[in-house]
Design a protein around this motif. Sequence first.
Motif, mmCIF file in Angstrom:
data_model
loop_
_atom_site.group_PDB
_atom_site.id
_atom_site.type_symbol
_atom_site.label_atom_id
_atom_site.label_comp_id
_atom_site.label_asym_id
_atom_site.label_seq_id
_atom_site.Cartn_x
_atom_site.Cartn_y
_atom_site.Cartn_z
ATOM 1 N N TYR A 258 0.836 -1.206 0.000
ATOM 2 C CA TYR A 258 0.000 0.000 0.000
ATOM 3 C C TYR A 258 0.873 1.259 0.000
ATOM 4 O O TYR A 258 0.580 2.242 -0.651
ATOM 5 C CB TYR A 258 -0.912 -0.021 1.223
ATOM 6 C CG TYR A 258 -1.808 1.181 1.353
ATOM 7 C CD1 TYR A 258 -2.971 1.275 0.609
ATOM 8 C CD2 TYR A 258 -1.486 2.230 2.215
ATOM 9 C CE1 TYR A 258 -3.808 2.377 0.721
ATOM 10 C CE2 TYR A 258 -2.313 3.334 2.337
ATOM 11 C CZ TYR A 258 -3.464 3.409 1.594
ATOM 12 O OH TYR A 258 -4.286 4.501 1.706
ATOM 13 N N TYR A 259 1.953 1.215 0.769
ATOM 14 C CA TYR A 259 2.844 2.374 0.853
ATOM 15 C C TYR A 259 3.986 2.208 -0.135
ATOM 16 O O TYR A 259 4.738 1.241 -0.061
ATOM 17 C CB TYR A 259 3.412 2.515 2.264
ATOM 18 C CG TYR A 259 2.350 2.825 3.301
ATOM 19 C CD1 TYR A 259 1.845 4.112 3.428
ATOM 20 C CD2 TYR A 259 1.844 1.839 4.136
ATOM 21 C CE1 TYR A 259 0.869 4.405 4.360
ATOM 22 C CE2 TYR A 259 0.865 2.118 5.074
ATOM 23 C CZ TYR A 259 0.384 3.410 5.184
ATOM 24 O OH TYR A 259 -0.589 3.696 6.107
ATOM 25 N N SER A 260 4.081 3.146 -1.061
ATOM 26 C CA SER A 260 5.194 3.037 -1.997
ATOM 27 C C SER A 260 6.356 3.865 -1.460
ATOM 28 O O SER A 260 6.176 4.813 -0.709
ATOM 29 C CB SER A 260 4.762 3.531 -3.372
ATOM 30 O OG SER A 260 4.202 4.809 -3.250
ATOM 31 N N GLY A 261 7.542 3.472 -1.848
ATOM 32 C CA GLY A 261 8.732 4.174 -1.380
ATOM 33 C C GLY A 261 9.938 3.399 -1.830
ATOM 34 O O GLY A 261 9.849 2.588 -2.766
ATOM 35 N N ASP A 262 11.078 3.651 -1.186
ATOM 36 C CA ASP A 262 12.284 2.898 -1.534
ATOM 37 C C ASP A 262 11.992 1.404 -1.451
ATOM 38 O O ASP A 262 12.387 0.612 -2.271
ATOM 39 C CB ASP A 262 13.424 3.250 -0.572
ATOM 40 C CG ASP A 262 13.846 4.694 -0.749
ATOM 41 O OD1 ASP A 262 13.537 5.259 -1.820
ATOM 42 O OD2 ASP A 262 14.435 5.255 0.184
ATOM 43 N N GLN A 263 11.271 1.105 -0.383
ATOM 44 C CA GLN A 263 10.820 -0.265 -0.235
ATOM 45 C C GLN A 263 9.319 -0.233 0.026
ATOM 46 O O GLN A 263 8.874 0.400 0.985
ATOM 47 C CB GLN A 263 11.541 -0.907 0.946
ATOM 48 C CG GLN A 263 12.224 -2.196 0.547
ATOM 49 C CD GLN A 263 13.000 -2.784 1.703
ATOM 50 O OE1 GLN A 263 13.237 -2.148 2.733
ATOM 51 N NE2 GLN A 263 13.392 -4.016 1.547
ATOM 52 N N ASP A 264 8.553 -0.856 -0.850
ATOM 53 C CA ASP A 264 7.110 -0.840 -0.649
ATOM 54 C C ASP A 264 6.759 -1.531 0.656
ATOM 55 O O ASP A 264 7.454 -2.440 1.088
ATOM 56 C CB ASP A 264 6.406 -1.563 -1.804
ATOM 57 C CG ASP A 264 6.507 -0.752 -3.084
ATOM 58 O OD1 ASP A 264 6.975 0.407 -2.993
ATOM 59 O OD2 ASP A 264 6.148 -1.264 -4.148
ATOM 60 N N GLU A 265 5.684 -1.053 1.260
ATOM 61 C CA GLU A 265 5.319 -1.645 2.537
ATOM 62 C C GLU A 265 3.821 -1.952 2.575
ATOM 63 O O GLU A 265 3.006 -1.208 2.021
ATOM 64 C CB GLU A 265 5.685 -0.681 3.673
ATOM 65 C CG GLU A 265 5.612 -1.348 5.035
ATOM 66 C CD GLU A 265 6.009 -0.411 6.173
ATOM 67 O OE1 GLU A 265 6.687 0.598 5.917
ATOM 68 O OE2 GLU A 265 5.618 -0.721 7.308
ATOM 69 N N ASP A 266 3.467 -3.060 3.248
ATOM 70 C CA ASP A 266 2.060 -3.415 3.390
ATOM 71 C C ASP A 266 1.396 -2.524 4.431
ATOM 72 O O ASP A 266 2.056 -1.983 5.313
ATOM 73 C CB ASP A 266 1.919 -4.878 3.855
ATOM 74 C CG ASP A 266 2.500 -5.843 2.836
ATOM 75 O OD1 ASP A 266 2.792 -5.392 1.706
ATOM 76 O OD2 ASP A 266 2.670 -7.028 3.174
ATOM 77 N N ALA A 267 0.084 -2.442 4.299
ATOM 78 C CA ALA A 267 -0.688 -1.687 5.294
ATOM 79 C C ALA A 267 -1.687 -2.615 5.962
ATOM 80 O O ALA A 267 -2.156 -3.567 5.356
ATOM 81 C CB ALA A 267 -1.427 -0.549 4.620
ATOM 82 N N TYR A 268 -1.983 -2.290 7.203
ATOM 83 C CA TYR A 268 -3.135 -2.900 7.838
ATOM 84 C C TYR A 268 -4.309 -1.956 7.669
ATOM 85 O O TYR A 268 -4.166 -0.753 7.873
ATOM 86 C CB TYR A 268 -2.897 -3.099 9.338
ATOM 87 C CG TYR A 268 -2.048 -4.291 9.685
ATOM 88 C CD1 TYR A 268 -2.135 -5.489 8.966
ATOM 89 C CD2 TYR A 268 -1.165 -4.221 10.766
ATOM 90 C CE1 TYR A 268 -1.351 -6.581 9.316
ATOM 91 C CE2 TYR A 268 -0.376 -5.308 11.115
ATOM 92 C CZ TYR A 268 -0.479 -6.484 10.380
ATOM 93 O OH TYR A 268 0.285 -7.553 10.737
ATOM 94 N N ASP A 269 -5.421 -2.521 7.270
ATOM 95 C CA ASP A 269 -6.670 -1.765 7.260
ATOM 96 C C ASP A 269 -7.345 -2.116 8.581
ATOM 97 O O ASP A 269 -7.752 -3.255 8.795
ATOM 98 C CB ASP A 269 -7.506 -2.226 6.053
ATOM 99 C CG ASP A 269 -8.858 -1.551 5.984
ATOM 100 O OD1 ASP A 269 -9.189 -0.798 6.914
ATOM 101 O OD2 ASP A 269 -9.570 -1.778 4.992
ATOM 102 N N MET A 270 -7.395 -1.142 9.495
ATOM 103 C CA MET A 270 -7.962 -1.428 10.824
ATOM 104 C C MET A 270 -9.349 -0.796 10.948
ATOM 105 O O MET A 270 -9.608 0.252 10.377
ATOM 106 C CB MET A 270 -7.029 -0.918 11.924
ATOM 107 C CG MET A 270 -5.666 -1.604 11.897
ATOM 108 S SD MET A 270 -4.588 -1.137 13.278
ATOM 109 C CE MET A 270 -5.285 -2.100 14.624
ATOM 110 N N ARG A 271 -10.201 -1.476 11.706
ATOM 111 C CA ARG A 271 -11.581 -1.019 11.796
ATOM 112 C C ARG A 271 -12.135 -1.126 13.202
ATOM 113 O O ARG A 271 -11.704 -1.964 13.986
ATOM 114 C CB ARG A 271 -12.476 -1.899 10.921
ATOM 115 C CG ARG A 271 -12.474 -1.516 9.493
ATOM 116 C CD ARG A 271 -13.579 -2.245 8.785
ATOM 117 N NE ARG A 271 -13.541 -1.893 7.380
ATOM 118 C CZ ARG A 271 -14.452 -2.273 6.485
ATOM 119 N NH1 ARG A 271 -15.460 -3.040 6.874
ATOM 120 N NH2 ARG A 271 -14.353 -1.895 5.244
#
Lengths: 179, 958
Positions: free
Chosen positions: A135-148
């Motif tokens: 979800y997060y792009s950058g030097d190294q892409d990173e996963d996101a948690y969708d919290m609810r």
Amino acid sequence: MTTLRPFTCDDLFKFNNVNFDPLTETYGLSFYTQYLARWPEYFQLAESPNGQIMGYIMGKVEGHLDNWHGHVTALTVSPDYRRLGLAALLMHFLEDISEKKRAYFVDLFVRKSNKVAINMYTNLGYIVYRTILEYYSGDQDEDAYDMRKALSRDVNKKSVIPYSQPITMRELRHINRDQ
Amino acid sequence: MAQQMDSAVFERRLRPVYDNLEVGNNRKALQESEKLLKKHPTLLCARALKGLSLLRLGRYEESHTWLEAVAEEKPVDDSTLQVLSFCYRETEQLDKIVELYKHAVKQNPGNEEMLAHLFISHVRVEDYKAQQAVALQLYKVQPKNAYYFWSVISVVFQGIRGPESMIPEKRKLYLALAQRMVDKHIKEGKLETEQEAFLYLHILKLQNKYEEAWEFLNGELCAKLYPGAPVSMKFELLKELGKWQELNTLLMQLLEADHDRWDYYKEYLQSCFELLKVPPSPDSTEPEFTLVSCHEFLLRIIESSERKKRGPYLARLELLQRMRVAQLQPQQLVGDFDELIIEYFRLFGDKSCCTHDIALFLPSISIEQRQALASKLLLESGISSTSLPQSKEQMQKHICALQISRICGSHIELPVDHLLAFYTALKLHYEHGLSTFGKNLLATEMGPSDAYALLAANVMYDITLREMKSDHLFEALCLLQYVLRNSTSNFHVKLLSLKIYHMFGCLLGAQEMYDYLDIKQIQLDSMGYVHCNLLPLSGRFAGARSCYDATLKFFTNSYKERLEYIALTYRFYTFSKMEEFMDFKERLTNSLQYVACSVETQLCDLVTCYGNLQQNLSAYVAMSIEPADDRISWHELSDNRDLDAVVRFDPLHLVDGTAERKESFDQEVEVLQVRSLMLRLFASFVDLYHPTASAKFAAPNAKEQAQDRPHKTETATLELLRESWIGLFQRLRLMNYKPLSNRFLVNLLPTRLHLLLEVPYEKFFDDLAQLVLDFYTGDPQLTLHCKAVSDNVLGLKDLCVQTIDASNEASDGLWLRRNQQQKVAACLEILSLYAFLLSVLNDKIQSSGKTKIKKKPNADNKTCDTPQPISEKERSQMLLELMRQLKRKLEDCDAAIRNWKAPALPRDLNSFMADMSLKPEVEATLIGDVSSTFKESHELLVTELRNLLKDKIRMVGK
């Protein structure tokens, strides 16, 4: 000890003690103005007794039918005002407004690596609803948690039955379009 | 039907043009539009798109012609209108958008979309009256609430912001009308949204109808529509209505539910003090109000809080402070001030905000009391000169006590050796805290003991200022750089380092810290003062340009977007934000940082231009400077600096933030006056010889004026500006501004005002103006004035060389370095502008000398008493002599700069960190790195200045 008040355009000139924090993004003006113009009550600021900005929350309300929900776009607290329960205060405010707007739940995205934040949201009653890959792009892409967190209108807590599988950005866009 | 198909086909054919424009491929977009026009030469939208492509390519004149032609056809189709209004927005011809849609609406009176566009076009030009009319038209076409309330708000704005808002009767009339409009809607049961309810309340408040507002706010309708109405609105109304008892009761309820709300406590305390003033009514059964009940209420909250919250404790201190102001005796009721503070410190001293909290209440006690209190807090922290903090919490308390001590002025009077010992202790505490409590720090966290190092840097500056030499501050810089390696995200450290680098004229180091801070977007405005604003005349020209560029890019983008933000509030129907957005637009477009940066960029470009004359002149033309036209709204300039972003713990009694802000802003405005006038004066020199240069596409009015102007006034602008120039300097000397105080490290650096007064800018450009006039008319005094200008050149050369000599001889290379670099830069700036001017003059005079066609206007001699004007040939020779002289002086400057030594750094670098438990290799690389930053910075400066000189020597060397 906090004054809670709506974020105003002028605050954009004086939020540097908060925004210099490396985890806080400074966006383009149109991003802020869009939120201020569209969801003014979802953009709140905490001010200290000496007039300094302690932190702020930026969010929106959107979705159709039972997907009508509050969303936290950004939440940030100045390093000088941490460990005072400020983030919780701001989150409660947003949940409160969402309740008043008859939303079903509140959601947010957080970096998988941001343990401090995930911990805090869990303590506030949020669950990891699903993982969004890269979800997060950058030097190294990173996963996101969708919290609810479900609100009172979602009597059967339908909105917080978690996904078992992670989803990709494409799938997320697809789902959002359908809703 | 046929038409619809057509439009679908055209839509498809236009697509490639749109696509190319969107990705910025303007050349291709132009080709595509031309291709399309070959087949369909009358297709309006394609013609408009061609105009847009030309505009984007910077071919303004052609673009203008195309767009005008399209507009004359009075288009009514949406896509053509959109393209045209986009172009007009880009070129700031907002009234043309109004005309465009006015006509389109005339053709399609019932078209909702067109009307909405027309409405927004009025919003852009702030024509509220027209807005009102269009909104009502819209409501007739489509009876939506949104349109009705667009007209209501337009009426409100006529009353409070429009041209008639200054007339009280008119204001009253408009607001009453707006209220009637909403009243009618309410009666018909048509109020639907919270923003409508907000607007109604707003209208009532604007008319001081607080009673009605209160009733509406508490009524059923408002509760239904506007459940999220902020409770502060209730406070406001109750205060206006003087219902202090009600307010008091409401706040007690709210505070019982939420113990930590400062806004509530403040209102609560105010209500208490107001209730004190109410005379007891004889027939009331209620007991008279006293502050005892207020104090008891706060105590009750303190006792009932499970988790200790700062709120009620701070409220108690605030009560005490307000009682003092009201000359009541707080001691008996609330207790001893020191004890309350100490109690607060015990409870919350381990939070980093504790310092700010306590600082709030220090103004109410004397300096002696403050210092006594500070000692008590230090004692309370449990750390003495022989002990170290045992926990992170204890360390934070110690830090808080030390910060308070500085704020109370406990350190400021200490002798230097005490301060040095204090510095050493702070350094050790930093190191101890880092190694004991700073393990496993995340890259995004600040070090727990960083605050010691920040204090240490401030202490070192205090010593430096007393000794007037840089050793200790340099040491502090090394310490800060060391902290930054351990705690990469501490922005306070970066800001202080940035400051010290600037003080020492080390532009490379400053640039590194600036990049590290990642200042962007609106921060370029609010934080521009820490770097961008310090760059003009700091020593490098081209090097500063990229920082100006980034800043201007933000400003020009926001300038283009500024009206769309306001349009957004109408589209989203957010009445509560409209005025705020309009004020924001003003603040942003009138930002001093914006205007100053624009002027400095233009000056910088003129100083550094290095092409041949034609290239330089076209670069100059592209700047479209209008010497006769002062475009700066001096009275609206806005100070958007976030001065509080740089944390300070300096003695309260020696710091006046408001005064510092005002004084520095006033001086910056004066600096801008000088710089902008210098730019215009210089442009008037150039324009006199290249009048074509001033006749620019974008300023048709100016062109007409220029044509209207009779010959004799060709020099009028120059002469007028010259008078203003002299007048400005006279005024500045009379004003007798003092340099900004450099008492503390965090204070702003001095403005350039005194530099501009010290270096002979005034005389140089005054004499130069005379010279330019004489050359133009062939005045017999020309020889004399050539001499004056060459003397000035000589003076500048001497100043430049002497400054560098002084720099080379200084044993302390850093203390005056910034000032020395500024002087050298100022000399070179003037000489570079002069070189450019001579090249312009030379071009004109040589060519007119050859062709002999030009007869000078003032040269017609009526009587033989008037001395003969100096011949073209003589003028040409004098000019050549001036160029030769300048070339020699530039070479002298170059020789001096070539021999400019890197600043001498304090000698015993290695000893200063010896008492820290640093690994030797860390110590060696750290000091080595900082030293080499200074050396590299110097080398870059020398290279850049020499390149500049090389260009200028070439410019006059022909």
